[in-house]
Design an enzyme around this catalytic site. Structure first.
Site, short mmCIF file in Angstrom:
data_model
loop_
_atom_site.label_atom_id
_atom_site.label_comp_id
_atom_site.label_asym_id
_atom_site.label_seq_id
_atom_site.Cartn_x
_atom_site.Cartn_y
_atom_site.Cartn_z
N HIS A 136 -0.87 -1.68 2.96
CA HIS A 136 -1.66 -1.48 1.69
C HIS A 136 -2.69 -0.07 1.93
O HIS A 136 -2.50 0.96 1.05
CB HIS A 136 -2.51 -2.52 1.53
CG HIS A 136 -3.10 -2.47 0.16
ND1 HIS A 136 -2.81 -2.71 -1.15
CD2 HIS A 136 -4.38 -2.01 -0.14
CE1 HIS A 136 -3.52 -2.47 -2.01
NE2 HIS A 136 -4.66 -1.94 -1.48
N GLU A 137 -3.11 -0.15 2.94
CA GLU A 137 -4.37 0.95 3.08
C GLU A 137 -3.46 2.43 3.42
O GLU A 137 -3.71 3.46 2.87
CB GLU A 137 -5.10 0.74 4.37
CG GLU A 137 -6.09 -0.42 4.14
CD GLU A 137 -6.88 -0.50 2.95
OE1 GLU A 137 -7.42 0.86 2.34
OE2 GLU A 137 -6.97 -1.50 2.15
N GLU A 194 -3.85 0.30 -7.24
CA GLU A 194 -3.93 -1.01 -6.39
C GLU A 194 -2.57 -1.56 -6.71
O GLU A 194 -2.00 -1.75 -5.59
CB GLU A 194 -4.94 -1.85 -7.08
CG GLU A 194 -6.43 -1.51 -6.47
CD GLU A 194 -6.36 -1.49 -4.96
OE1 GLU A 194 -5.99 -2.34 -4.44
OE2 GLU A 194 -7.04 -0.65 -4.34
#
Length: 273
Positions: A136-137, A194
């Site tokens: 995700h990062e 996101e």
């Protein structure tokens, strides 16, 4: 001063018009800070941040934890470089920060990352869940979300940059832009960003050989921490109520990408110590 401000305004307008890009999902991005500039300034900010942590004795040197983070992140980097060739020139690195109270992780533009021991220990992360976090990062960096957040920070710190321009002090202006990279870490991503990072990160982790179901269990664990002491992670990673449901809907298609969970080769990355 007014002349400098007027010039800066005109430059800003010009940048706003011409600095457009598309995210990996095809979303239009209007950037005041270019992805290349974001990488350059993130390096300066990262080295400063890590240097301070090193002086405080906050960098983990446990070989077992370093090896675990290195293996998982190295597999994700292999897939990232395959799918995003421009990232092959990035200086991939991870700082493991010894802070049991902080539940957080981040990745700056250019692949410079950090993960806190509080995230790993408080959530008792499995390898699959840690892969979802790091994927995700990394996805935020791949999708130029750092440049987007820096652009937002620029809009609120334009006066600082203007002072440097008015004084014709290039050093002050560069300091201001480097500062934006640090400020950007404190800003929340948009809900759209996101969602992009969730999807891209799940795919990275799945192709790297990790279970996509872990994306759902990860957020279940996040929610279990409770509202009384919300983790730092939530300050920069807003979690809409339907996040788990959205991720759940993607699991079947993700599993088809790597049904045998074949582990990707490990790209050697720097574990900062």
């Amino acid at each position: 001063m007014m002349t400098a401000l007027r010039s800066l305004f005109l430059i800003g307008v010009a940048l706003l018009v011409v600095s457009c890009a598309s995210s990996p999902t095809g979303r239009n991005q209007f950037l005041l800070i270019s992805p290349e500039a974001a990488i350059l300034e993130s390096e300066t900010a990262y080295l400063s941040t890590v240097g301070a942590l090193d002086e405080e004795g906050k960098l983990v040197t446990d070989p077992n934890l370093m090896g675990r983070v290195g293996r998982i992140t190295g597999r994700l980097v292999t897939i990232a470089e395959q799918n995003f060739p421009s990232s092959q020139s990035w200086q991939w690195s991870v700082a493991i920060i010894d802070d049991p109270e902080t539940v957080n992780a981040w990745c700056m533009a250019g692949g410079r990352m950090a993960v806190y021991t509080g995230l790993i220990d408080q959530l008792e992360l499995t390898d699959d869940e840690l892969a979802q976090i790091m994927g995700h990062e990394i996805s935020h960096a791949l999708a130029n979300h750092t440049a987007e957040r820096m652009s937002r920070a620029l809009a609120t710190t334009i006066g600082v940059i203007a002072v440097g321009a008015a004084a014709d002090n290039r050093g002050a202006a560069m300091t201001g832009t480097a500062l934006l990279a640090n400020v950007a870490l404190e800003l929340p991503n948009s809900r759209t960003a996101e969602t992009e990072a969730d999807s891209i990160g799940m795919e990275l982790a799945t192709r790297a050989g990790y279970d996509p179901e872990a994306a759902v269990t990860l957020w279940q664990k996040m929610g279990s921490l409770g509202e009384a002491r919300p983790p730092e992670f939530f300050s920069t990673h807003p979690a809409p109520e339907n996040r788990q449901a959205t991720l759940q809907q993607q699991i079947s298609s993700m599993r088809a990408l790597n049904p045998d969970r074949t582990k990707a080769p490990i790209t050697e990355i720097e574990i900062v110590r």
